[in-house]
Design an enzyme around this catalytic site. Structure first.
Site, mmCIF file in Angstrom:
data_model
loop_
_atom_site.group_PDB
_atom_site.id
_atom_site.type_symbol
_atom_site.label_atom_id
_atom_site.label_comp_id
_atom_site.label_asym_id
_atom_site.label_seq_id
_atom_site.Cartn_x
_atom_site.Cartn_y
_atom_site.Cartn_z
ATOM 1 N N LYS A 1 0.864 -1.190 0.000
ATOM 2 C CA LYS A 1 0.000 0.000 0.000
ATOM 3 C C LYS A 1 0.891 1.227 0.000
ATOM 4 C CE LYS A 1 -4.390 1.036 0.121
ATOM 5 N NZ LYS A 1 -5.545 0.254 -0.361
ATOM 6 N N ASP B 1 -6.948 4.359 -4.672
ATOM 7 C CA ASP B 1 -7.614 4.276 -3.363
ATOM 8 C C ASP B 1 -8.216 5.668 -3.162
ATOM 9 O OD1 ASP B 1 -7.688 2.270 -0.843
ATOM 10 O OD2 ASP B 1 -7.495 4.278 -0.045
#
Ligand code: NDP
Ligand code: 2IT
Length: 444
Positions: free
Chosen positions: A125, A165
């Site tokens: 991430k 995201d």
């Protein structure tokens, strides 16, 4: 103190000031106790200690110049958490709240989510504390180019494949891809969520929201129930929320409320999604405008009030910890039957207990929102094969993946004696594959 407790205690000591990371690790590790009890070889191999420590953390500065000529410096992150079952894979988040704790919680969750998809992707991430709100397209481009000018050396189609995201959608992926291609002189699948004109996959835009509804529908089907006639609340009004709304409506549900970070709208006859799309996707405006455009709809400042609206199904699709214990209690009191997490970690640990003790069917994020990353893996497959599938083909694969996830987590929960506890089921089912691969690789 047992193995899990020791690892968790040490994690908190070694990583102070990372509350979101502690929260995700607590949720995951406490459910893995029955697995590590069955496998004493895991402790001997330091498996959990390695599982909670990222393989690599990259932090960098991102300087960029705004339209007035002023220089700004943001923080950039990429946490390459676990590559046991495939290249690191996970989104980039651009939001002013981003810090190392948030990226690490997201990365840890991502490992198990990606495992649950059944596809060969590891967990990672990244992101930045950059705030895209109110910036011009040129400012967004300048930021994305600067971000990729450092990130390019750490990622690659077989190494680490970022995607979107919060705050990172098609526009940002385009600018990031353009800069990667320019620096590396290669047109490869280094990012997913790409535009259809340059190697993207059909359905990726819709995938997380659609997948959320597919898995919820499967949980309903197992109980002789369906979305038809259900009253639904969806928090957020971004990518995940919009396509969850679209699919829920197409299955006959009535979605009555949504929000952005300023406040929520309530439309008792059902939200008109074309207006939300126009406000959010086309104009990048505020949801407040919906109540100005639609007669009978109301707007209220603040977010948590949305959970006081009675509903059958709640789909939190905005951000972490948006449902606290109090909101969960109100939802249960008002008769909510299903809560499925489109966002990552939207329910606090206390809220999860309230749902589980209140007889709610609770589908945790790593299972419920896995449709996005699963379709990213389908995009990777298509771009490596230089072949692209139709909307129907990708949608069918996505649906099968979500149905399989539901049955796998249901089975794992039952096998370990926690029937209907999908937090246990998802963590255990996701972990077993990663643990098996890590054990096979030796101490690395
Ligand atoms: P978007 O940026 O498209 O939308 C985010 C939405 O959430 C916006 O409506 C935003 O409001 C709202 N929001 C963000 N932060 C807050 C906050 N602190 N308080 C209240 N509202 C907030 O992001 P996505 O839809 O892509 O992501 C939403 C969630 O889904 C995230 O948790 C993400 O991690 C998760 N997710 C996303 C996937 C994907 O494929 N995109 C896949 C799996 C999970 P505003 O516009 O006012 O900021
Ligand atoms: O949280 C997530 O799963 C995402 N933001 C999507 C990640 C991806 O690589 O598609």
């Amino acid at each position: 103190m047992n193995y899990v407790e020791k690892v968790l205690k040490n994690l908190k000591k070694l990583n102070p000031n990372e509350p979101e990371f502690h929260q995700a690790a607590t949720e995951i590790l406490t459910t893995l106790a029955p697995v590590v009890d069955k496998h004493p070889e895991y402790e001997a191999a330091g498996l959990l200690e390695r599982f909670v420590e990222p393989e690599r953390v990259v932090m960098f500065r991102v300087p960029w110049i705004d339209d007035k000529g002023k220089v700004h410096v943001n923080k950039g992150y990429r946490v390459q958490f676990n590559s046991a079952i495939g290249p690191y894979k996970g989104g980039l988040r651009f939001h002013p709240s981003v810090n190392l704790s948030i990226i690490k919680f997201l990365g840890l969750e991502q490992i198990l989510k990606n495992s649950l998809t059944g596809l060969p992707i590891g967990g990672g991430k990244g992101g930045s504390d950059f705030d895209p709100k109110g910036k011009s397209d040129r400012e967004i481009m300048a930021f994305c180019q600067s971000f990729m000018t450092e990130l390019y050396r750490h990622v690659g189609a077989d190494t680490d494949v970022p995607a979107g995201d919060i705050g990172v959608g098609g526009r940002e992926i385009g600018y990031l891809f353009g800069q990667y291609k320019r620096i590396r002189n290669e047109h490869v699948g280094v990012l997913t969520g790409r535009g259809l004109a340059y190697g993207g996959s059909l359905v990726r835009t819709e995938a997380t929201g659609y997948g959320l509804v597919y898995i919820t529908a499967e949980a309903m089907k197992a109980r002789g129930d369906s979305f038809k006639g259900k009253t639904v609340i969806i928090s957020g009004s971004g990518n995940v929320a919009i396509y969850a709304c679209e699919k829920a409506q197409s299955l006959g549900a009535k979605v009555v409320a949504m929000y952005d970070s300023n406040g929520y709208i309530y439309d008792p006859v059902g939200i008109k999604l074309d207006i939300i799309k126009d406000i959010k996707e086309v104009k990048r405006g505020r949801i407040k405008e919906y109540a100005e455009r639609v007669a009978g709809a109301t707007y209220k400042e603040g977010c948590s009030g949305i959970w006081t609206i009675p509903c059958d199904v709640a789909l939190p699709c905005a951000t972490q910890n948006e449902i606290d214990e109090n909101s969960a209690k109100i939802l249960v009191k008002n008769g909510v039957k299903y809560v499925a997490e489109g966002a990552n970690m939207p329910s606090t640990l206390e809220a999860i207990s309230v749902f589980q003790n209140g007889g709610v069917v609770f589908l945790p994020a790593k299972a419920a929102n896995a449709g996005g990353v699963a379709t990213s893996a389908l995009e990777m497959a298509q771009s490596s094969g230089r072949m692209f599938w139709s909307f129907e083909e990708v949608d069918e694969k996505l649906k099968n993946i979500m149905v399989n996830i539901y049955h796998n987590i249901d089975k794992a929960a039952k096998e370990y004696g926690y029937d209907g506890n999908y937090v246990m089921g998802a963590n255990i089912a996701g972990f077993i594959k990663v643990a098996t691969a890590m054990m096979a690789h030796g101490i690395v």
